[in-house]
Write a protein that holds these residues in place. Sequence first.
Motif, PDB file in Angstrom:
ATOM      1  N   GLY A   1       0.816  -1.211   0.000  1.00 16.65           N
ATOM      2  CA  GLY A   1       0.000   0.000   0.000  1.00 16.65           C
ATOM      3  C   GLY A   1       0.846   1.257   0.000  1.00 16.65           C
ATOM      4  N   ALA A   2       0.231   2.359  -0.394  1.00 16.39           N
ATOM      5  CA  ALA A   2       0.950   3.634  -0.462  1.00 16.39           C
ATOM      6  C   ALA A   2       0.871   4.402   0.836  1.00 16.39           C
ATOM      7  CB  ALA A   2       0.368   4.494  -1.588  1.00 16.39           C
ATOM      8  N   HIS A   3      -0.042   4.018   1.713  1.00 15.94           N
ATOM      9  CA  HIS A   3      -0.255   4.791   2.926  1.00 15.94           C
ATOM     10  C   HIS A   3       0.939   4.662   3.867  1.00 15.94           C
ATOM     11  CE1 HIS A   3      -2.651   6.842   5.958  1.00 15.94           C
ATOM     12  NE2 HIS A   3      -2.082   6.022   6.818  1.00 15.94           N
ATOM     13  N   ALA A   4       1.456   5.783   4.281  1.00 19.32           N
ATOM     14  CA  ALA A   4       2.517   5.815   5.288  1.00 19.32           C
ATOM     15  C   ALA A   4       2.211   6.987   6.207  1.00 19.32           C
ATOM     16  CB  ALA A   4       3.880   5.990   4.633  1.00 19.32           C
ATOM     17  N   GLU A   5       2.429   6.792   7.489  1.00 19.67           N
ATOM     18  CA  GLU A   5       2.128   7.851   8.451  1.00 19.67           C
ATOM     19  C   GLU A   5       3.089   7.772   9.621  1.00 19.67           C
ATOM     20  OE1 GLU A   5      -1.726   9.498  10.966  1.00 19.67           O
ATOM     21  OE2 GLU A   5      -1.979   7.919   9.491  1.00 19.67           O
ATOM     22  N   ALA A   6       3.675   8.924   9.961  1.00 21.63           N
ATOM     23  CA  ALA A   6       4.571   9.011  11.120  1.00 21.63           C
ATOM     24  C   ALA A   6       4.800  10.473  11.443  1.00 21.63           C
ATOM     25  CB  ALA A   6       5.903   8.320  10.820  1.00 21.63           C
ATOM     26  N   GLN A   7       4.913  10.802  12.719  1.00 16.83           N
ATOM     27  CA  GLN A   7       5.204  12.161  13.172  1.00 16.83           C
ATOM     28  C   GLN A   7       4.281  13.201  12.530  1.00 16.83           C
ATOM     29  OE1 GLN A   7       7.581  13.424  15.449  1.00 16.83           O
ATOM     30  NE2 GLN A   7       7.728  11.298  16.102  1.00 16.83           N
TER      31      GLN A   7
ATOM     32  N   ASP B   1      -0.423   9.218   0.995  1.00 21.56           N
ATOM     33  CA  ASP B   1      -1.434   8.269   0.541  1.00 21.56           C
ATOM     34  C   ASP B   1      -1.705   8.447  -0.946  1.00 21.56           C
ATOM     35  OD1 ASP B   1      -3.231   6.197   0.857  1.00 21.56           O
ATOM     36  OD2 ASP B   1      -4.321   7.162   2.466  1.00 21.56           O
ATOM     37  N   GLU B   2      -2.292   7.431  -1.530  1.00 20.33           N
ATOM     38  CA  GLU B   2      -2.736   7.520  -2.915  1.00 20.33           C
ATOM     39  C   GLU B   2      -4.013   8.334  -2.953  1.00 20.33           C
ATOM     40  OE1 GLU B   2      -3.228   4.537  -6.746  1.00 20.33           O
ATOM     41  OE2 GLU B   2      -2.972   3.689  -4.750  1.00 20.33           O
ATOM     42  N   ALA B   3      -4.097   9.263  -3.894  1.00 18.90           N
ATOM     43  CA  ALA B   3      -5.297  10.091  -4.048  1.00 18.90           C
ATOM     44  C   ALA B   3      -6.317   9.326  -4.887  1.00 18.90           C
ATOM     45  CB  ALA B   3      -4.930  11.411  -4.726  1.00 18.90           C
ATOM     46  N   PRO B   4      -7.584   9.723  -4.808  1.00 18.51           N
ATOM     47  CA  PRO B   4      -8.598   9.053  -5.632  1.00 18.51           C
ATOM     48  C   PRO B   4      -8.267   9.166  -7.120  1.00 18.51           C
ATOM     49  CG  PRO B   4      -9.624  10.462  -3.985  1.00 18.51           C
ATOM     50  CD  PRO B   4      -8.155  10.746  -3.949  1.00 18.51           C
ATOM     51  N   LYS B   5      -8.680   8.166  -7.878  1.00 20.69           N
ATOM     52  CA  LYS B   5      -8.467   8.171  -9.325  1.00 20.69           C
ATOM     53  C   LYS B   5      -9.145   9.388  -9.929  1.00 20.69           C
ATOM     54  CE  LYS B   5      -9.029   5.055 -13.294  1.00 20.69           C
ATOM     55  NZ  LYS B   5      -7.875   5.539 -13.975  1.00 20.69           N
ATOM     56  N   ARG B   6      -8.508   9.974 -10.956  1.00 18.94           N
ATOM     57  CA  ARG B   6      -9.029  11.163 -11.609  1.00 18.94           C
ATOM     58  C   ARG B   6      -8.705  11.098 -13.090  1.00 18.94           C
ATOM     59  NH1 ARG B   6      -4.862  10.193 -12.739  1.00 18.94           N
ATOM     60  NH2 ARG B   6      -2.940  11.289 -12.593  1.00 18.94           N
TER      61      ARG B   6
ATOM     62  N   LEU C   1       0.634  14.270   0.127  1.00 21.36           N
ATOM     63  CA  LEU C   1       1.542  14.292   1.268  1.00 21.36           C
ATOM     64  C   LEU C   1       1.136  15.484   2.112  1.00 21.36           C
ATOM     65  CD1 LEU C   1       4.188  13.063   2.525  1.00 21.36           C
ATOM     66  CD2 LEU C   1       5.399  14.905   1.341  1.00 21.36           C
ATOM     67  N   SER C   2       0.860  15.252   3.388  1.00 21.82           N
ATOM     68  CA  SER C   2       0.413  16.346   4.247  1.00 21.82           C
ATOM     69  C   SER C   2       0.962  16.175   5.652  1.00 21.82           C
ATOM     70  CB  SER C   2      -1.128  16.384   4.287  1.00 21.82           C
ATOM     71  OG  SER C   2      -1.634  15.189   4.849  1.00 21.82           O
ATOM     72  N   GLY C   3       0.881  17.261   6.413  1.00 22.74           N
ATOM     73  CA  GLY C   3       1.294  17.210   7.810  1.00 22.74           C
ATOM     74  C   GLY C   3       2.307  18.280   8.134  1.00 22.74           C
ATOM     75  N   ARG C   4       2.478  18.515   9.423  1.00 21.20           N
ATOM     76  CA  ARG C   4       3.343  19.603   9.868  1.00 21.20           C
ATOM     77  C   ARG C   4       4.796  19.405   9.464  1.00 21.20           C
ATOM     78  NH1 ARG C   4       6.187  18.160  14.305  1.00 21.20           N
ATOM     79  NH2 ARG C   4       5.511  16.294  15.402  1.00 21.20           N
ATOM     80  N   ARG C   5       5.222  18.166   9.206  1.00 20.02           N
ATOM     81  CA  ARG C   5       6.607  17.914   8.802  1.00 20.02           C
ATOM     82  C   ARG C   5       6.712  17.469   7.338  1.00 20.02           C
ATOM     83  NH1 ARG C   5      10.146  15.256  13.168  1.00 20.02           N
ATOM     84  NH2 ARG C   5      11.689  16.233  11.824  1.00 20.02           N
ATOM     85  N   ALA C   6       5.669  17.725   6.568  1.00 21.47           N
ATOM     86  CA  ALA C   6       5.682  17.337   5.152  1.00 21.47           C
ATOM     87  C   ALA C   6       6.842  18.014   4.416  1.00 21.47           C
ATOM     88  CB  ALA C   6       4.352  17.684   4.499  1.00 21.47           C
TER      89      ALA C   6
ATOM     90  N   SER D   1       8.440   2.495  -6.815  1.00 20.24           N
ATOM     91  CA  SER D   1       9.739   2.950  -6.306  1.00 20.24           C
ATOM     92  C   SER D   1       9.601   4.297  -5.615  1.00 20.24           C
ATOM     93  CB  SER D   1      10.747   3.072  -7.449  1.00 20.24           C
ATOM     94  OG  SER D   1      11.039   1.810  -7.975  1.00 20.24           O
ATOM     95  N   PHE D   2       8.805   5.181  -6.211  1.00 23.80           N
ATOM     96  CA  PHE D   2       8.612   6.500  -5.629  1.00 23.80           C
ATOM     97  C   PHE D   2       7.945   6.391  -4.258  1.00 23.80           C
ATOM     98  CE2 PHE D   2       6.073  10.434  -5.145  1.00 23.80           C
ATOM     99  CZ  PHE D   2       7.127  11.318  -5.019  1.00 23.80           C
ATOM    100  N   ALA D   3       6.902   5.563  -4.157  1.00 27.13           N
ATOM    101  CA  ALA D   3       6.211   5.384  -2.873  1.00 27.13           C
ATOM    102  C   ALA D   3       7.171   4.859  -1.815  1.00 27.13           C
ATOM    103  CB  ALA D   3       5.024   4.439  -3.041  1.00 27.13           C
ATOM    104  N   HIS D   4       8.029   3.937  -2.200  1.00 25.87           N
ATOM    105  CA  HIS D   4       9.020   3.403  -1.262  1.00 25.87           C
ATOM    106  C   HIS D   4       9.970   4.500  -0.799  1.00 25.87           C
ATOM    107  CE1 HIS D   4      12.889   1.511  -0.199  1.00 25.87           C
ATOM    108  NE2 HIS D   4      12.098   0.641   0.418  1.00 25.87           N
ATOM    109  N   ASP D   5      10.427   5.350  -1.726  1.00 27.45           N
ATOM    110  CA  ASP D   5      11.351   6.432  -1.374  1.00 27.45           C
ATOM    111  C   ASP D   5      10.702   7.441  -0.431  1.00 27.45           C
ATOM    112  OD1 ASP D   5      13.329   5.294  -2.943  1.00 27.45           O
ATOM    113  OD2 ASP D   5      12.836   6.523  -4.701  1.00 27.45           O
ATOM    114  N   VAL D   6       9.434   7.776  -0.681  1.00 26.71           N
ATOM    115  CA  VAL D   6       8.731   8.720   0.194  1.00 26.71           C
ATOM    116  C   VAL D   6       8.537   8.109   1.570  1.00 26.71           C
ATOM    117  CG1 VAL D   6       6.610  10.038   0.573  1.00 26.71           C
ATOM    118  CG2 VAL D   6       7.588   9.894  -1.716  1.00 26.71           C
TER     119      VAL D   6
END
Length: 196
Positions: free
Chosen positions: A17-23, A28-33, A119-124, A180-185
Motif C-alpha cells: 500500500g501507499a499509505h505511510a504515516e509518522a510524526q 497516501d494515494e489520491a482518488p483516481k481522476r 503528502l500532508s502534515g506539519r513535517r511534510a 519505487s517513488f512510494a518506497h522512497d517517500v
Amino acid sequence: MAEFTLKARSIFEAVGGAHAEAQGVVFDEAPKRALVSLAARRGAAKALTAALDAAESLTLPGQGQSAEASGLVALALAPGQWFIACADAESDLEARIRAAAGDRGDVTDISDGFVALTLSGRRARDVLARLSTLDYADANFPEGAVARTIMAQIGVVIRRLPDVDEPTYALETARSSARSFAHDVATAISAVAARG
C-alpha cells in the motif's frame, strides 16, 4: 472456456500500500481522476487560453502556478504546457478540452500514465526536503504553486494545495515508477520520524 474479470486495485498493493504515516506526516494515494496534457501550438498560447476560458471558465495559469474552475484543475508546467485534471475519473475530459482547444493546442489523455498522491502534515516539508532540492518555504512555494522536479531520481509534478490545518501537497508521478517513488517517500518519512 474460462471467464476472466478484471479487478481495479491500487498500483501499490504489491508493496503493502501507499499509505505511510509518522510524526504527523500522512502519505497516501489520491482518488483516481481524469488527467490530460495540453500543449499550445506555436504562437497560439493566448488564443488557447481565451478558448479554454470561454468553453470551461478555466483561465490557464502562468508557469509554476495552478488554477481551478468548473471542477477542473490546471497545472502550468512550462510555457504553453499544462496538465488538466478532473476529479471525476469517468468524465469526458479529453473530449471537452480537445473541443475547447480546437486547432490551437494538442491534447493527450494521460490518466492511466500517472498516479496521484498526497503528502500532508506539519513535517511534510521536511520529507520533501529529503527528496528534492526545491525550497518549500511558504514564501517560495505558496498555496497554488506548481513545479516539475526530480525526487529520488524520479520525475514528479508537485502542487501545494490550500492548507486546511497543515501543509498539503499533491504529487503526480509516472505509473511505471510509482512503486519505487512510494518506497522512497515512505523511507523519507521514516527518516524524518527517527529524528523526532
